[in-house]
Design a protein around this motif. Structure first.
Motif, PDB file in Angstrom:
ATOM      1  N   ALA A  67       0.967  -1.025  -0.381  1.00  0.00           N
ATOM      2  CA  ALA A  67       0.338   0.062   0.150  1.00  0.00           C
ATOM      3  C   ALA A  67       0.710   1.504   0.042  1.00  0.00           C
ATOM      4  CB  ALA A  67      -1.037  -0.298   0.989  1.00  0.00           C
ATOM      5  N   GLY A  68       0.394   2.003  -0.794  1.00  0.00           N
ATOM      6  CA  GLY A  68       1.149   3.418  -0.950  1.00  0.00           C
ATOM      7  C   GLY A  68       3.053   3.638  -1.683  1.00  0.00           C
ATOM      8  N   ARG A  69       3.090   2.293  -2.445  1.00  0.00           N
ATOM      9  CA  ARG A  69       3.686   2.424  -3.144  1.00  0.00           C
ATOM     10  C   ARG A  69       3.472   1.616  -5.309  1.00  0.00           C
ATOM     11  NH1 ARG A  69       7.917  -1.405  -1.876  1.00  0.00           N
ATOM     12  NH2 ARG A  69       6.391  -2.793  -0.713  1.00  0.00           N
ATOM     13  N   PHE A  70       1.909   0.786  -4.687  1.00  0.00           N
ATOM     14  CA  PHE A  70       2.053   0.030  -5.755  1.00  0.00           C
ATOM     15  C   PHE A  70       0.757   0.358  -5.981  1.00  0.00           C
ATOM     16  CE2 PHE A  70       4.439  -4.779  -5.646  1.00  0.00           C
ATOM     17  CZ  PHE A  70       5.058  -3.951  -5.203  1.00  0.00           C
ATOM     18  N   THR A  71       0.065   0.622  -7.465  1.00  0.00           N
ATOM     19  CA  THR A  71      -1.238   0.973  -7.736  1.00  0.00           C
ATOM     20  C   THR A  71      -1.632   0.349  -8.516  1.00  0.00           C
ATOM     21  OG1 THR A  71      -0.470   3.516  -7.949  1.00  0.00           O
ATOM     22  CG2 THR A  71      -2.676   2.996  -9.082  1.00  0.00           C
ATOM     23  N   ILE A  72      -3.007  -0.542  -8.434  1.00  0.00           N
ATOM     24  CA  ILE A  72      -3.434  -1.215  -9.799  1.00  0.00           C
ATOM     25  C   ILE A  72      -4.625  -0.349 -10.325  1.00  0.00           C
ATOM     26  CG2 ILE A  72      -5.195  -2.347  -7.742  1.00  0.00           C
ATOM     27  CD1 ILE A  72      -5.500  -5.395  -9.265  1.00  0.00           C
ATOM     28  N   SER A  73      -4.288  -0.824 -11.443  1.00  0.00           N
ATOM     29  CA  SER A  73      -5.618  -0.115 -12.654  1.00  0.00           C
ATOM     30  C   SER A  73      -6.474  -1.335 -13.864  1.00  0.00           C
ATOM     31  CB  SER A  73      -5.321   1.388 -13.426  1.00  0.00           C
ATOM     32  OG  SER A  73      -3.806   0.752 -13.961  1.00  0.00           O
ATOM     33  N   HIS A  74      -7.587  -1.586 -14.233  1.00  0.00           N
ATOM     34  CA  HIS A  74      -8.021  -2.233 -14.963  1.00  0.00           C
ATOM     35  C   HIS A  74      -8.339  -1.403 -16.534  1.00  0.00           C
ATOM     36  CE1 HIS A  74     -10.803  -4.749 -17.008  1.00  0.00           C
ATOM     37  NE2 HIS A  74      -9.578  -5.571 -16.898  1.00  0.00           N
ATOM     38  N   ASN A  75      -8.074  -1.552 -17.545  1.00  0.00           N
ATOM     39  CA  ASN A  75      -8.710  -0.921 -18.348  1.00  0.00           C
ATOM     40  C   ASN A  75      -9.967  -1.390 -19.317  1.00  0.00           C
ATOM     41  OD1 ASN A  75      -9.312  -0.100 -21.595  1.00  0.00           O
ATOM     42  ND2 ASN A  75      -7.391   1.353 -21.563  1.00  0.00           N
ATOM     43  N   ASN A  76     -11.232  -1.483 -19.349  1.00  0.00           N
ATOM     44  CA  ASN A  76     -12.493  -2.366 -19.025  1.00  0.00           C
ATOM     45  C   ASN A  76     -12.706  -2.502 -20.951  1.00  0.00           C
ATOM     46  OD1 ASN A  76     -13.075  -2.469 -16.993  1.00  0.00           O
ATOM     47  ND2 ASN A  76     -14.525  -0.075 -16.797  1.00  0.00           N
TER      48      ASN A  76
END
Length: 128
Positions: A67-76
């Motif tokens: 937390a605070g270092r990694f970012t998850i994202s999703h392109n629908n």
């Protein structure tokens, strides 16, 4: 049948960054869950991030360790999952797996711990 293919792993020095990607195919649902696990030598698999896919609002989960270092994202539209990893530490060294679960969606994605579809994994090595 859901198929997942990770890319973007590699070697980096501590403090550096990497971005993992996962291309998804075969998902026959509009709303589902996706995430990232990792497994280090001698340790069990760790759920590090999860996200709801398909909706306008994204529900996310992060393990305390990232937390605070990694970012998850999703392109629908592209059905691509990403994990931006910053300020990497030697303890982040592991094989990283992209996962998906079609039985759940929305808020459930931030709580479920079991995912039925797994990618082949990509190695991340962080040197001190």
């Amino acid at each position: 049948q859901v198929q997942l293919a990770e890319s973007g792993g590699g070697s980096v020095e501590a403090g550096g960054s990497l971005r993992l990607s996962c291309i998804t195919s075969g998902v026959g649902y509009r709303y589902y869950c996706m995430g990232w696990f990792r497994e280090a030598p001698g340790k069990g698999r760790e759920r590090i991030a999860a996200i709801s896919a398909g909706g306008s609002s994204a529900y996310t989960y992060y393990a305390d360790s990232v937390a605070g270092r990694f970012t998850i994202s999703h392109n629908n539209q592209k059905k691509t999952l990403s994990l931006q990893m910053n300020n990497l530490k030697p303890e982040d060294t592991a094989t990283y797996y992209c996962v998906a679960e079609t039985r759940y969606s929305g808020e459930w994605c931030s709580t479920i711990e079991q995912f039925s579809a797994w990618g082949q994994g990509t190695q991340v090595t962080v040197s001190a």
